[in-house]
Motif scaffolding. Sequence first.
Motif, short mmCIF file in Angstrom:
data_model
loop_
_atom_site.label_atom_id
_atom_site.label_comp_id
_atom_site.label_asym_id
_atom_site.label_seq_id
_atom_site.Cartn_x
_atom_site.Cartn_y
_atom_site.Cartn_z
N LYS A 108 -59.66 -9.37 -69.55
CA LYS A 108 -58.89 -8.17 -69.21
C LYS A 108 -58.19 -7.54 -70.42
CE LYS A 108 -57.84 -9.90 -64.50
NZ LYS A 108 -59.17 -9.76 -64.04
N GLY A 109 -58.41 -8.12 -71.61
CA GLY A 109 -57.80 -7.58 -72.82
C GLY A 109 -56.37 -8.01 -73.06
N LEU A 110 -55.84 -8.92 -72.22
CA LEU A 110 -54.44 -9.34 -72.37
C LEU A 110 -54.25 -10.26 -73.58
CD1 LEU A 110 -53.63 -9.83 -68.60
CD2 LEU A 110 -52.67 -8.08 -70.10
N ALA A 111 -55.20 -11.14 -73.84
CA ALA A 111 -55.10 -12.02 -75.02
C ALA A 111 -55.15 -11.17 -76.28
CB ALA A 111 -56.22 -13.06 -75.01
N SER A 112 -55.99 -10.16 -76.30
CA SER A 112 -56.10 -9.27 -77.45
C SER A 112 -54.78 -8.50 -77.67
CB SER A 112 -57.26 -8.30 -77.23
OG SER A 112 -57.46 -7.51 -78.37
N GLU A 113 -54.20 -8.04 -76.57
CA GLU A 113 -52.93 -7.31 -76.64
C GLU A 113 -51.82 -8.22 -77.19
OE1 GLU A 113 -50.21 -5.01 -73.32
OE2 GLU A 113 -52.39 -4.91 -73.09
#
Length: 183
Positions: A108-113
Motif C-alpha cells: 500500500k506504499g506505507l513502508a515507502s512513506e
Amino acid sequence: MEKEFPVIETKRIILREVTTEDANDMFNYLSDTDVVKPMGLVPCQTVKDVWDEIKWYKSIYEEGTGIRWGITLKDSGKVIGSCGFLNMLTKHYRAEVGYELSKDYWGKGLASEALEAVVKYGYHHFQLERIEALIEPANLPSQKLVEKQGFRREGLLRHYEFTCGKFDDLYMYSCLKEDLNLI
C-alpha cells in the motif's frame, strides 16, 4: 534531562515513540513469521516478548545508537510497524536503517512513506552522510523498497549474521546524502 522523542507526520501515517500500551498492536505483526523472518528474528510468542522489543527501542534511543519509530495510522493511531536507525555511529555520520510492517498493510506504499520520512529525518536532524540497509537476498520486496528510495546495492556480505541457528548472507545497500540532492 530526557530529550523529547521526535514525532514525524506524513500524509497517511505518524511516526512516534512506542510504549507498552502498543504491545498488543505490535504483537499482531511481530508474531508473524513472514514479517520477522527477514529481520533474523524468531516470532514473538507472547506480548511479554514484545515488551523486550520495546525496551530495546528505548535503550538504543537513550544510548544514542539509534531510534525506532512506531508506524501508526493517522485515522486510528494503531501501530502497524516500525522504522528507524540502529548501529548509528555519529563519529562517522552513518547509521543502518531497519523497518517492518504488518502483512495487512503490505503493498500500500506505507513502508515507502515511512522510510522516506525517516531517511530525510536522518540527513537533516542527525547530519548523517550515509545510511545503510542490510537485506537478505531472498527479500526482493525490501530490495525494491530501498532502491525506490535511492539506495544502491554495494555488494554481498557473506555469512554476515548468525540468526535463528544459521548464517545469513546480506546485501549491503547505501544511500548518501548527495544521492538525494539534500546537500
